[in-house]
Design a protein around this motif. Structure first.
Motif, PDB file in Angstrom:
ATOM      1  N   GLY A 342       0.821  -1.213   0.000  1.00 44.48           N
ATOM      2  CA  GLY A 342       0.000   0.000   0.000  1.00 44.48           C
ATOM      3  C   GLY A 342       0.845   1.248   0.000  1.00 44.48           C
ATOM      4  N   ASP A 343       0.538   2.130   0.941  1.00 43.60           N
ATOM      5  CA  ASP A 343       1.124   3.462   1.019  1.00 43.60           C
ATOM      6  C   ASP A 343       2.665   3.412   1.027  1.00 43.60           C
ATOM      7  OD1 ASP A 343       0.444   6.423   1.996  1.00 43.60           O
ATOM      8  OD2 ASP A 343       2.195   5.692   3.119  1.00 43.60           O
ATOM      9  N   LYS A 344       3.256   4.137   0.064  1.00 44.62           N
ATOM     10  CA  LYS A 344       4.713   4.062  -0.126  1.00 44.62           C
ATOM     11  C   LYS A 344       5.480   4.596   1.080  1.00 44.62           C
ATOM     12  CE  LYS A 344       5.092   2.414  -4.377  1.00 44.62           C
ATOM     13  NZ  LYS A 344       3.875   1.608  -4.147  1.00 44.62           N
ATOM     14  N   THR A 345       5.027   5.729   1.637  1.00 48.03           N
ATOM     15  CA  THR A 345       5.753   6.330   2.761  1.00 48.03           C
ATOM     16  C   THR A 345       5.749   5.390   3.963  1.00 48.03           C
ATOM     17  OG1 THR A 345       4.740   8.366   1.968  1.00 48.03           O
ATOM     18  CG2 THR A 345       5.971   8.518   4.021  1.00 48.03           C
ATOM     19  N   LEU A 346       4.579   4.821   4.227  1.00 47.77           N
ATOM     20  CA  LEU A 346       4.490   3.881   5.352  1.00 47.77           C
ATOM     21  C   LEU A 346       5.345   2.639   5.098  1.00 47.77           C
ATOM     22  CD1 LEU A 346       0.791   3.633   6.634  1.00 47.77           C
ATOM     23  CD2 LEU A 346       2.855   3.639   8.048  1.00 47.77           C
ATOM     24  N   GLN A 347       5.336   2.193   3.850  1.00 43.30           N
ATOM     25  CA  GLN A 347       6.165   1.017   3.509  1.00 43.30           C
ATOM     26  C   GLN A 347       7.632   1.304   3.779  1.00 43.30           C
ATOM     27  OE1 GLN A 347       3.575  -1.356   0.149  1.00 43.30           O
ATOM     28  NE2 GLN A 347       5.555  -0.578  -0.418  1.00 43.30           N
ATOM     29  N   ASP A 348       8.086   2.502   3.378  1.00 46.14           N
ATOM     30  CA  ASP A 348       9.490   2.873   3.608  1.00 46.14           C
ATOM     31  C   ASP A 348       9.806   2.867   5.103  1.00 46.14           C
ATOM     32  OD1 ASP A 348       9.868   3.110   0.953  1.00 46.14           O
ATOM     33  OD2 ASP A 348       9.716   5.309   0.879  1.00 46.14           O
ATOM     34  N   ARG A 349       8.863   3.403   5.866  1.00 47.65           N
ATOM     35  CA  ARG A 349       9.078   3.456   7.321  1.00 47.65           C
ATOM     36  C   ARG A 349       9.189   2.037   7.895  1.00 47.65           C
ATOM     37  NH1 ARG A 349       5.082   5.725  11.936  1.00 47.65           N
ATOM     38  NH2 ARG A 349       6.569   5.499  13.645  1.00 47.65           N
ATOM     39  N   LEU A 350       8.334   1.146   7.406  1.00 50.65           N
ATOM     40  CA  LEU A 350       8.359  -0.233   7.910  1.00 50.65           C
ATOM     41  C   LEU A 350       9.663  -0.926   7.529  1.00 50.65           C
ATOM     42  CD1 LEU A 350       4.673  -1.162   7.028  1.00 50.65           C
ATOM     43  CD2 LEU A 350       5.601  -0.902   9.343  1.00 50.65           C
ATOM     44  N   ARG A 351      10.103  -0.653   6.292  1.00 55.63           N
ATOM     45  CA  ARG A 351      11.362  -1.245   5.833  1.00 55.63           C
ATOM     46  C   ARG A 351      12.511  -0.794   6.731  1.00 55.63           C
ATOM     47  NH1 ARG A 351      10.712   0.411   0.746  1.00 55.63           N
ATOM     48  NH2 ARG A 351       9.531  -1.257  -0.206  1.00 55.63           N
ATOM     49  N   ASP A 352      12.554   0.510   7.037  1.00 53.23           N
ATOM     50  CA  ASP A 352      13.614   1.042   7.906  1.00 53.23           C
ATOM     51  C   ASP A 352      13.542   0.403   9.289  1.00 53.23           C
ATOM     52  OD1 ASP A 352      14.355   2.603   5.839  1.00 53.23           O
ATOM     53  OD2 ASP A 352      13.517   4.483   6.626  1.00 53.23           O
ATOM     54  N   LEU A 353      12.326   0.294   9.811  1.00 55.86           N
ATOM     55  CA  LEU A 353      12.169  -0.287  11.146  1.00 55.86           C
ATOM     56  C   LEU A 353      12.635  -1.739  11.183  1.00 55.86           C
ATOM     57  CD1 LEU A 353       8.682   1.137  12.224  1.00 55.86           C
ATOM     58  CD2 LEU A 353      10.805   1.359  13.541  1.00 55.86           C
ATOM     59  N   SER A 354      12.354  -2.466  10.097  1.00 54.86           N
ATOM     60  CA  SER A 354      12.739  -3.879  10.116  1.00 54.86           C
ATOM     61  C   SER A 354      14.258  -4.029  10.014  1.00 54.86           C
ATOM     62  CB  SER A 354      12.024  -4.674   9.025  1.00 54.86           C
ATOM     63  OG  SER A 354      12.469  -4.283   7.768  1.00 54.86           O
ATOM     64  N   ALA A 355      14.908  -3.045   9.365  1.00 48.71           N
ATOM     65  CA  ALA A 355      16.373  -3.087   9.312  1.00 48.71           C
ATOM     66  C   ALA A 355      16.934  -2.771  10.697  1.00 48.71           C
ATOM     67  CB  ALA A 355      16.877  -2.082   8.287  1.00 48.71           C
ATOM     68  N   ASP A 356      16.289  -1.838  11.363  1.00 47.53           N
ATOM     69  CA  ASP A 356      16.717  -1.363  12.671  1.00 47.53           C
ATOM     70  C   ASP A 356      16.488  -2.378  13.782  1.00 47.53           C
ATOM     71  OD1 ASP A 356      17.836   1.085  13.271  1.00 47.53           O
ATOM     72  OD2 ASP A 356      16.116   1.571  14.580  1.00 47.53           O
ATOM     73  N   LYS A 357      15.350  -3.047  13.708  1.00 48.31           N
ATOM     74  CA  LYS A 357      14.943  -3.978  14.784  1.00 48.31           C
ATOM     75  C   LYS A 357      14.842  -5.394  14.220  1.00 48.31           C
ATOM     76  CE  LYS A 357      14.150  -0.836  17.963  1.00 48.31           C
ATOM     77  NZ  LYS A 357      15.041  -0.793  19.138  1.00 48.31           N
ATOM     78  N   SER A 358      15.861  -5.799  13.477  1.00 46.73           N
ATOM     79  CA  SER A 358      15.754  -7.058  12.731  1.00 46.73           C
ATOM     80  C   SER A 358      15.587  -8.292  13.633  1.00 46.73           C
ATOM     81  CB  SER A 358      16.949  -7.230  11.795  1.00 46.73           C
ATOM     82  OG  SER A 358      18.118  -7.190  12.562  1.00 46.73           O
ATOM     83  N   ASP A 359      15.904  -8.150  14.929  1.00 50.54           N
ATOM     84  CA  ASP A 359      15.721  -9.286  15.845  1.00 50.54           C
ATOM     85  C   ASP A 359      14.269  -9.532  16.170  1.00 50.54           C
ATOM     86  OD1 ASP A 359      18.347  -9.488  15.950  1.00 50.54           O
ATOM     87  OD2 ASP A 359      18.611  -8.634  17.967  1.00 50.54           O
ATOM     88  N   SER A 360      13.489  -8.449  16.103  1.00 46.44           N
ATOM     89  CA  SER A 360      12.116  -8.591  16.604  1.00 46.44           C
ATOM     90  C   SER A 360      11.053  -8.228  15.579  1.00 46.44           C
ATOM     91  CB  SER A 360      11.935  -7.711  17.837  1.00 46.44           C
ATOM     92  OG  SER A 360      12.382  -6.406  17.544  1.00 46.44           O
ATOM     93  N   PHE A 361      11.434  -7.544  14.487  1.00 46.91           N
ATOM     94  CA  PHE A 361      10.412  -7.112  13.542  1.00 46.91           C
ATOM     95  C   PHE A 361      10.818  -7.431  12.105  1.00 46.91           C
ATOM     96  CE2 PHE A 361       8.656  -3.485  10.903  1.00 46.91           C
ATOM     97  CZ  PHE A 361       7.384  -4.050  10.802  1.00 46.91           C
ATOM     98  N   ALA A 362       9.935  -8.108  11.400  1.00 42.41           N
ATOM     99  CA  ALA A 362      10.216  -8.440   9.999  1.00 42.41           C
ATOM    100  C   ALA A 362       8.967  -8.165   9.179  1.00 42.41           C
ATOM    101  CB  ALA A 362      10.590  -9.909   9.875  1.00 42.41           C
ATOM    102  N   CYS A 363       9.171  -7.647   7.972  1.00 42.68           N
ATOM    103  CA  CYS A 363       7.983  -7.402   7.144  1.00 42.68           C
ATOM    104  C   CYS A 363       8.203  -7.897   5.727  1.00 42.68           C
ATOM    105  CB  CYS A 363       7.587  -5.933   7.160  1.00 42.68           C
ATOM    106  SG  CYS A 363       8.807  -4.815   6.511  1.00 42.68           S
ATOM    107  N   ARG A 364       7.097  -8.219   5.057  1.00 42.24           N
ATOM    108  CA  ARG A 364       7.113  -8.600   3.647  1.00 42.24           C
ATOM    109  C   ARG A 364       6.104  -7.699   2.964  1.00 42.24           C
ATOM    110  NH1 ARG A 364       8.457 -13.843   2.636  1.00 42.24           N
ATOM    111  NH2 ARG A 364       9.949 -13.416   4.258  1.00 42.24           N
ATOM    112  N   LEU A 365       6.600  -6.810   2.097  1.00 40.71           N
ATOM    113  CA  LEU A 365       5.715  -5.825   1.477  1.00 40.71           C
ATOM    114  C   LEU A 365       5.228  -6.375   0.142  1.00 40.71           C
ATOM    115  CD1 LEU A 365       7.856  -2.752   2.545  1.00 40.71           C
ATOM    116  CD2 LEU A 365       5.779  -3.630   3.623  1.00 40.71           C
ATOM    117  N   ALA A 366       4.236  -7.229   0.215  1.00 36.66           N
ATOM    118  CA  ALA A 366       3.751  -7.942  -0.973  1.00 36.66           C
ATOM    119  C   ALA A 366       2.318  -8.375  -0.740  1.00 36.66           C
ATOM    120  CB  ALA A 366       4.623  -9.178  -1.207  1.00 36.66           C
TER     121      ALA A 366
END
Ligand code: ADP
Length: 491
Positions: A342-366
């Motif tokens: 969906g929303d590109k800005t939110l997707q970017d934020r989620l991607r950054d968060l998953s890089a930052d908190k890779s131990d606890s947060f993972a996302c698949r934007l699909a």
């Protein structure tokens, strides 16, 4: 009891095409109506994704000429198939330039196809012309969302004196009031309902044509997909500018809760998940959790609580609440996985968060239906912090798969999830009302308290898994509406 002939028109239908819950509903309701003895015919576009071979679609001979007002007539072909596991006839409007040659259904959220108004007016006109071609004279026409909402207006104006549709009532179901099909006033020249209806009591909306509004004004009954949302949309907070129009139709407005199709959404038979399980035999769920942790490259640990999210990445779904709470969730020692687009800005934020908190947060934007099923099956909890939710299906599916929903109490979420109370051991999930990340976090903390007491957690999972939202009871609700219009009350 008389059997009804029902024409249903929708822009997406499972299993042929899907971007969201609308498709699930229109894939299941006709089967439930058929099981109750009624004859449903479906009309939908033949998009690129609709696989002719797989669904054994056959060409109807001869092309269909579809008048589009001042633009003249356009020709299309019609394909015919059957809704799987039923005898429901499904007709596909085939027009390469409008549907077949494009990869998406509507374009993207940021860039919808610029001719969507035209494409779906075409679907609406084609559905009516098709009825005549195949001699399907409906007792009721049921249209879904703005994409088919021109039909009630056409029936009441352009086709008012057409004996084929004489006396045929129309029902509009609103699956999401946010999408209204607002277009330029030029649309009126294709719409052909008469310029006298281009006024605030009619289809006009601040100088534009509002197709959903046309549906609300002209249909004989309006339904939406949960009782609570049917009340909410009459208020300025949820009404998206149409609250006044809806209040005018309040005596014809009903909220009918969606069902879940348990032939598809069943952890005991689902072939997309790693291991099957049921309320009485839960070992498979542990296997599903393990493989989900592996799939998302998180630590494989059965004791770590796993939270899932599946849905559109959109402000509506409250995804920013999850993003706001990620750091705190991570501190709580939980794992969070998210699937959506969906929303590109939110997707970017989620991607950054998953890089930052890779131990606890993972996302698949699909968009991945199999993965969605694996998330329902493998997670312990399911997050749905929606700001508004007409019905919501994710929480129903998650309950069935023993993943406890944590929801903002709005719309259909309010109608389907009840707070778990430790003392009484009643309830199916955790609800909250606030609109901040910390409100979600509070609900998560309550959930974790129960999670730590495995006996209590078992009771809660059992409560959720035994909850049933059947299509049969929803179909009965629609039949009541149909019969109130056809004047046949012995149903
Ligand atoms: P909405 O119709 O508002 O998008 P619903 O909860 O009513 O929300 O229905 C969403 C449906 O779409 C569910 O069947 C859900 O599993 C599915 N879904 C949503 N996003 C995805 C995705 N990214 N991949 C696979 N399925 C998805």
């Amino acid at each position: 009891m008389n059997s009804l002939r029902i024409l249903m028109v929708a822009s997406e239908i499972v299993p042929f095409s899907k971007t969201g819950g609308l498709a699930d509903v229109v894939g299941a309701l006709p089967r439930a109506l058929e099981a109750l003895g009624h004859d449903v015919t479906l009309v939908t576009p033949r998009y690129y994704v609709v696989d002719k071979k797989k669904w054994e679609l056959e060409d109807l001979s001869g092309s269909l000429s579809v008048p589009m007002g001042a633009l003249g007539a356009y020709d299309c072909s019609i394909l015919r198939g059957t809704l799987p596991k039923s005898k429901v006839s499904s007709y596909f409007v085939e027009h390469d330039a409008f549907y077949g040659s494009r990869t998406g259904l509507y374009g993207t959220e940021e860039e919808p196809f610029s001719d969507n108004d035209h494409r779906f007016l075409f679907l609406s006109r084609a559905a009516l012309e098709l009825c005549k071609k195949i001699f399907f004279k409906p007792d009721v026409i049921h249209v879904h969302d703005w994409h088919a909402a021109c039909i009630p207006a056409l029936i009441k104006t352009k086709f008012a004196d057409d004996p084929f549709f004489a006396g045929c009532p129309t029902v509009l179901t609103i699956h999401n009031l946010r999408h209204q099909g607002i277009c330029d006033r030029d649309f009126m020249s294709k719409f052909e309902i008469g310029w006298e209806h281009f006024q605030p009591e009619g289809v006009e909306f601040f100088g534009h044509v509002n197709v959903l509004k046309a549906g609300i004004v002209f249909s004989d009954a309006v339904t939406t997909v949960s009782p609570t949302y049917s009340k909410e949309i009459q208020t300025a907070e949820f009404g998206e500018g149409l609250e006044g129009v809806l209040r005018n139709r309040v005596s014809d407005l009903t909220g009918i809760l969606n069902g879940a199709d348990y032939e598809i959404w069943n952890p005991a038979t689902d072939t997309a998940i790693t291991a099957n399980f049921s309320r009485l035999s839960m070992d498979g769920k542990e296997t599903c959790k393990k493989s989900l942790q592996e799939e998302f490259q998180l630590a494989v640990d059965p004791t770590v609580p796993l939270f899932g999210f599946v849905g559109r990445i959109d402000e509506q779904k409250g995804v920013h609440l999850i993003a706001d709470a990620i750091a705190d969730l991570s501190d709580l020692g939980v794992q969070v996985i998210l699937l959506g687009t969906g929303d590109k800005t939110l997707q970017d934020r989620l991607r950054d968060l998953s890089a930052d908190k890779s131990d606890s947060f993972a996302c698949r934007l699909a968009f991945d239906s199999g993965l969605a099923q694996r998330i329902y099956a493998g997670s312990d909890f399911f997050l749905m912090p929606s700001f508004f939710e007409p019905c919501g299906l994710g929480q129903m599916y998650s309950m069935r798969y023993g993943s406890i929903p944590i929801v903002r109490s709005t719309g259909g979420l309010h109608d389907t999830v009840t707070d778990f109370v430790t003392e009484t051991k009643k309830g199916t999930g955790f609800t909250f009302r606030g609109k901040e990340g910390r409100d979600l976090l509070e609900a998560v903390k309550r959930a974790l308290e129960v999670y730590r007491d495995q006996d209590l957690m078992k009771v809660l999972v059992g409560n959720a898994m035994s909850k049933k939202f059947t299509w049969e009871s929803s179909a009965q609700g629609y039949l009541d509406v149909y019969r109130s219009l056809t004047g046949d009350s012995d149903g």
